[in-house]
Design a protein around this motif. Structure first.
Motif, mmCIF file in Angstrom:
data_model
loop_
_atom_site.group_PDB
_atom_site.id
_atom_site.type_symbol
_atom_site.label_atom_id
_atom_site.label_comp_id
_atom_site.label_asym_id
_atom_site.label_seq_id
_atom_site.Cartn_x
_atom_site.Cartn_y
_atom_site.Cartn_z
ATOM 1 N N PHE A 25 -4.020 0.923 -4.456
ATOM 2 C CA PHE A 25 -2.903 0.367 -3.685
ATOM 3 C C PHE A 25 -2.174 -0.652 -4.562
ATOM 4 C CE2 PHE A 25 -6.389 1.406 -0.798
ATOM 5 C CZ PHE A 25 -5.772 2.265 0.102
ATOM 6 N N THR A 65 -2.192 -4.613 3.617
ATOM 7 C CA THR A 65 -1.160 -3.578 3.600
ATOM 8 C C THR A 65 -1.020 -3.065 2.172
ATOM 9 O OG1 THR A 65 0.584 -5.222 3.270
ATOM 10 C CG2 THR A 65 0.155 -4.531 5.544
ATOM 11 N N THR A 100 0.334 0.796 -0.278
ATOM 12 C CA THR A 100 0.692 2.209 -0.343
ATOM 13 C C THR A 100 -0.361 2.926 -1.171
ATOM 14 O OG1 THR A 100 3.017 1.551 -0.278
ATOM 15 C CG2 THR A 100 2.538 3.839 -0.890
ATOM 16 N N HIS A 101 -0.917 3.992 -0.634
ATOM 17 C CA HIS A 101 -2.007 4.722 -1.277
ATOM 18 C C HIS A 101 -1.466 5.532 -2.457
ATOM 19 C CE1 HIS A 101 -5.256 8.044 -0.986
ATOM 20 N NE2 HIS A 101 -5.679 7.062 -1.767
ATOM 21 N N GLU A 102 -1.527 4.941 -3.655
ATOM 22 C CA GLU A 102 -0.960 5.547 -4.871
ATOM 23 C C GLU A 102 -2.014 5.960 -5.890
ATOM 24 O OE1 GLU A 102 2.157 6.291 -5.178
ATOM 25 O OE2 GLU A 102 3.013 5.159 -3.519
ATOM 26 N N GLY A 116 0.450 8.657 -1.076
ATOM 27 C CA GLY A 116 1.757 8.024 -0.940
ATOM 28 C C GLY A 116 1.986 7.411 0.429
ATOM 29 N N ARG A 117 0.971 7.395 1.266
ATOM 30 C CA ARG A 117 1.107 6.864 2.623
ATOM 31 C C ARG A 117 0.893 5.352 2.666
ATOM 32 N NH1 ARG A 117 -1.581 11.126 6.832
ATOM 33 N NH2 ARG A 117 -0.414 12.941 6.123
ATOM 34 N N ALA A 118 1.644 4.712 3.553
ATOM 35 C CA ALA A 118 1.487 3.275 3.791
ATOM 36 C C ALA A 118 0.242 3.054 4.646
ATOM 37 C CB ALA A 118 2.717 2.721 4.496
#
Length: 192
Positions: A114, A138, A140-142, A152-154
């Motif tokens: 993230f 919080t 973003t799954h990178e 790519g999901r938050a």
């Protein structure tokens, strides 16, 4: 609104809740209940215990405020030496891990998974040598996380961590987080 806890290691730090701060006060209470005749000395010991507990809690809370504002956003190994004992013990997900280098490895893996990882302190309470923190995480799954490739999901999750400090450093961390919700947000498992 549904609340979630943060990811594994949620920064890796989530620490140990100890009740040693209650020790002297509990002994005084037990002595009073048992009918000890020296209530003056017991009261003084209780006051001394309260004073120690309060001052220790105040100092430890200030250290953790700096830890969350200075170290968590960066994962900087130089700052880690300032806040984390080389012999830290971490408890998470039924596992125990040890050592500052292991801690830094977990933090680095979380930051890789993230890159925009942000920890927000929602609440912080201190008593004696223990500080409890409730976080919102919080990001973003990178990158790979918990065996799941980047989606790519938050992600938004909550976590609770208990940190035990000694000599101005974190010596133990115990964390609780809702990995199920994180995996659901990443799409790794279906939402219920």
């Amino acid at each position: 609104m549904r609340r979630h806890t943060k990811p594994a290691v949620v920064l890796t730090t989530l620490a140990a809740l100890t009740l040693s701060a209650f020790g002297a006060g509990a002994a005084d209470a037990a002595g009073a209940a048992g009918g000890t005749s020296d209530s003056g000395s017991s009261a003084r010991a209780g006051a001394d215990s309260f004073s120690w507990n309060h001052e220790t809690a105040r100092v430890n809370k200030r250290i953790m405020e700096r830890f969350t504002s200075e170290f968590l956003p960066t994962g900087d190994p130089v700052l880690a030496r300032k806040f984390i004992s080389p012999d830290i013990v971490m408890h998470f997900g039924g596992r125990t891990q040890r050592g500052r280098d292991t801690y830094l490895g977990i933090v680095a893996a979380n930051m890789k998974a993230f890159p925009d990882l942000k920890w927000t302190v929602e609440d912080m309470r201190a008593e004696g040598d223990t500080v409890a923190i409730r976080y919102t995480m919080t990001g973003t799954h990178e990158g790979p996380f918990a065996g799941v490739e980047a989606t790519g999901r938050a992600i938004r999750a909550e976590s609770m961590a208990f940190y035990r400090l000694a000599h101005g450093k974190i010596v133990e961390e115990r964390a609780q987080l809702d990995m199920l919700s994180i995996l659901q947000q990443m799409g790794a498992i279906p939402a219920a």
